[in-house]
Design an enzyme around this catalytic site. Structure first.
Site, PDB file in Angstrom:
ATOM      1  N   ARG A   1       1.145  -1.149  -0.588  1.00 28.85           N
ATOM      2  CA  ARG A   1      -0.148  -0.004  -0.245  1.00 28.85           C
ATOM      3  C   ARG A   1       0.380   1.062  -0.046  1.00 28.85           C
ATOM      4  NH1 ARG A   1      -4.027   0.014   4.229  1.00 28.85           N
ATOM      5  NH2 ARG A   1      -5.248   1.499   2.993  1.00 28.85           N
TER       6      ARG A   1
ATOM      7  N   CYS B   1      -1.365   6.430   9.092  1.00 24.79           N
ATOM      8  CA  CYS B   1      -1.492   5.056   7.982  1.00 24.79           C
ATOM      9  C   CYS B   1      -2.584   5.401   7.559  1.00 24.79           C
ATOM     10  CB  CYS B   1      -1.905   3.628   9.140  1.00 24.79           C
ATOM     11  SG  CYS B   1      -3.387   4.712  10.142  1.00 24.79           S
TER      12      CYS B   1
END
Length: 273
Positions: free
Chosen positions: A178, A233
């Site tokens: 990611r 995040c």
């Protein structure tokens, strides 16, 4: 460890009047599952706090997928759970660490120092055949005087400044694929905030337990302990265990960007790597 308590500690203190236990179990795929699991059994005396209903504000145009909750509303809920300034609080999730760490960070942000996470979570509690209850406890209302720790929270403007000036280290806590933008299963855009380094949060936890302090220090050995850090995040939840791990490793200047990548990409002008 300074912020992590063992099952043995909780078992010894589970009935202490000044100890409050908080169940933070949650499933991003099934938002109702945590509360349902709590109803089927929890650590005796534990109260339940839901990630989306209690520990986050409603989603808006900006602020990310799990915005910081209204401070007054959260304080009322904490007091209803019998939490005062002198209460020792220990939070647990199912062992993954992120949901309990979110609660842990929020209480620190409110100025409450005596808050910890349970190593191994509820999974470890069950595996060791410790007692479980289905009773929903009720406590006398607590009194919580809030002193917000602005030094723990980074907002969008501070993150933008860090990108432009490169005066702070941005730590992306998501898994590498990611971070690299090779896949993005949740957010509308892929990649990372420019200049961020990647320290996947799950590498600080093994078998549902936080790595010892020495191993946490090794994870971050390429970062100057005197640096100013901002961790993020996707939505500010899984960055929390990285925040905790950094504090355990001795880093003092650490902030959490609660909006995280999902907030960053909500501004069209923000660049992505």
């Amino acid at each position: 460890m300074k912020y992590v308590k063992s099952r043995e500690w909780l078992l010894k203190n589970v009935n202490e009047q000044n100890v409050r236990i908080v169940d933070c179990r949650f499933s991003l795929a099934e938002p109702a599952k945590g509360r349902e699991d709590y109803g089927r059994g929890h650590v005796p005396g534990a109260v339940f706090f839901d990630l989306e209903q209690d520990l986050s504000a409603p989603v808006g145009e900006h602020g990310g997928r799990h915005p910081i909750p209204n401070v007054n509303g959260l304080t009322v809920k904490l007091e209803k759970a019998g939490i005062s300034n002198d209460t020792t609080v220990i939070a647990y999730d199912n062992g993954e660490g992120s949901f309990a760490a979110r609660f842990w960070w929020l209480l620190h942000y409110l100025g409450h120092e005596q808050v910890f996470v349970l190593d191994g979570g509820f999974k470890g509690w069950l595996e060791n055949k410790h007692p479980v209850s289905v009773n929903i406890p009720a406590f006398e209302k607590g009194t919580l005087h809030v002193e917000l720790r602005s030094d723990l929270l980074a907002n969008i403007e501070e993150v933008k400044a860090a990108v432009e000036k490169q005066n702070k280290i941005l730590i992306d806590s998501r898994e590498e694929r990611r971070y690299l933008g090779l896949e993005e299963p949740i957010d509308k855009k892929a990649g990372h905030i420019p200049g961020a380094v990647n320290k996947p949060w799950m590498k600080g936890i093994k078998d549902n337990q936080y790595l010892p302090v020495g191993e946490q220090k090794l994870r971050f050995s390429d970062i100057n302990p005197e640096s100013e850090l901002i961790v993020y995040c996707g939505s500010g939840v899984t960055a929390a265990p990285n925040f905790l791990a950094l504090k355990e490793a001795g880093f003092k200047k650490v902030k959490l960007y609660v909006g995280s990548f999902s907030d960053w990409i909500s501004y069209d002008e923000n660049k992505i790597e």
